[in-house]
Design an enzyme around this catalytic site. Sequence first.
Site, PDB file in Angstrom:
ATOM      1  N   ASP A  10       0.854  -1.176   0.000  1.00 19.27           N
ATOM      2  CA  ASP A  10       0.000   0.000   0.000  1.00 19.27           C
ATOM      3  C   ASP A  10       0.902   1.242   0.000  1.00 19.27           C
ATOM      4  O   ASP A  10       2.086   1.155   0.354  1.00 19.27           O
ATOM      5  CB  ASP A  10      -0.884  -0.037   1.255  1.00 19.27           C
ATOM      6  CG  ASP A  10      -1.714   1.213   1.430  1.00 19.27           C
ATOM      7  OD1 ASP A  10      -2.403   1.607   0.474  1.00 19.27           O
ATOM      8  OD2 ASP A  10      -1.664   1.799   2.529  1.00 19.27           O
ATOM      9  N   LYS A 172      -8.409  -4.952  -3.666  1.00 19.55           N
ATOM     10  CA  LYS A 172      -6.970  -5.146  -3.806  1.00 19.55           C
ATOM     11  C   LYS A 172      -6.629  -6.634  -3.886  1.00 19.55           C
ATOM     12  O   LYS A 172      -5.714  -7.038  -4.607  1.00 19.55           O
ATOM     13  CB  LYS A 172      -6.227  -4.507  -2.625  1.00 19.55           C
ATOM     14  CG  LYS A 172      -6.258  -2.983  -2.611  1.00 19.55           C
ATOM     15  CD  LYS A 172      -5.411  -2.442  -1.475  1.00 19.55           C
ATOM     16  CE  LYS A 172      -5.441  -0.918  -1.442  1.00 19.55           C
ATOM     17  NZ  LYS A 172      -4.536  -0.369  -0.400  1.00 19.55           N
ATOM     18  N   ASN A 198      -9.261  -0.976   3.411  1.00 19.65           N
ATOM     19  CA  ASN A 198      -9.221  -1.349   1.992  1.00 19.65           C
ATOM     20  C   ASN A 198      -8.095  -2.350   1.712  1.00 19.65           C
ATOM     21  O   ASN A 198      -7.993  -2.881   0.610  1.00 19.65           O
ATOM     22  CB  ASN A 198      -9.126  -0.129   1.076  1.00 19.65           C
ATOM     23  CG  ASN A 198      -7.891   0.711   1.304  1.00 19.65           C
ATOM     24  OD1 ASN A 198      -7.154   0.535   2.267  1.00 19.65           O
ATOM     25  ND2 ASN A 198      -7.664   1.658   0.414  1.00 19.65           N
TER      26      ASN A 198
END
Length: 252
Positions: A10, A172, A198
Site C-alpha cells: 500500500d 486489492k 481497503n
Amino acid sequence: MPNYKLLALDLDGTVLTDDKKITQETRKWIRKAVDEGVTVIFSTGRGIQTTEAIWDDLALDAPMVLVNGAEIWKGPGQLWERHFIKREDIRWLHEQAMRTGAKFWGYSVESLTHKKDWTEEMFERDWLKFGMHHPDREEIERLRELLKTRESIEITRSAPINIEISLKGISKETGVRRVCELLGITMDQVMAVGDNLNDQRLIRAAGLGVAMGNGDDELKQIADVVTETNEEDGVAKAIERYLLGSYSPIKA
C-alpha cells in the site's frame, strides 16, 4: 533466499510518510528486495494519475494494482485490465453525496476529479472508483449502511470518515490474485503490507499479511504480524525482518 516471491505494498500510510515522502531506509530495503528477485508491486487505492511518479521514482519495472483493484498494469505503460462502476451507480452515488453534503471524488480514465470540478459531462465518463468524505462520523456511518444495500457496488474505506466504492467483487485482493496469475505464483507466496480496511481482504489472503503500526485496529487484529509505523520505517523493517530475514511463517 527471500521468504516470499511477491511484495504488495500500500502507499498512503504505509510506504509514504505522513508528508507523502519515501524515506531513504524504505527505499534501500525495497531495492534490496528487488535485487533478491522479489517482485515489488503497489496495491493502492490511488489511480495512475497520482501513482505514476512514485512508480518512476522507485524504478519498479513490475505490475501494479491501482484504485483498489479496479485497474491492473502489467508494467509501466502496459495497461492490462480495468473494471468500471456502472454509470447508473455513479449517478446514484453522486446524489447521495450531494444530499448529505459529503465531499466526493472519483478516478476515471481521464482524471482524478473532485466535487468542485464535477460537471454533468462527468456522468458520460467511465469511473473506476468513487469516494466520499464526511467529517461527521454518524453521517458517514449512515451513508455506509445505505451504500451496503446497493448490490452492484463494493464499499470499503481508507479512513474512518471516508468511503471508497468500486464495482462489486473488485478489491486489492482480486487485483493481486490477477498479478499472481500473470507471474505464475500463488497467494501464499505473497507478503502484503497495508494500514487500513481497503487492505483487509488482501492482508487476510496473503501468505503473510503485515499491518502497519499506525494502521486501523481492526486490520491489526486480522494481520499475521504488525510492523512499526509509517513514520518509523515500518515497511523497511518488515522487509528486513519478514521478507529477507530468518522469519519462518506459521499460518493457522
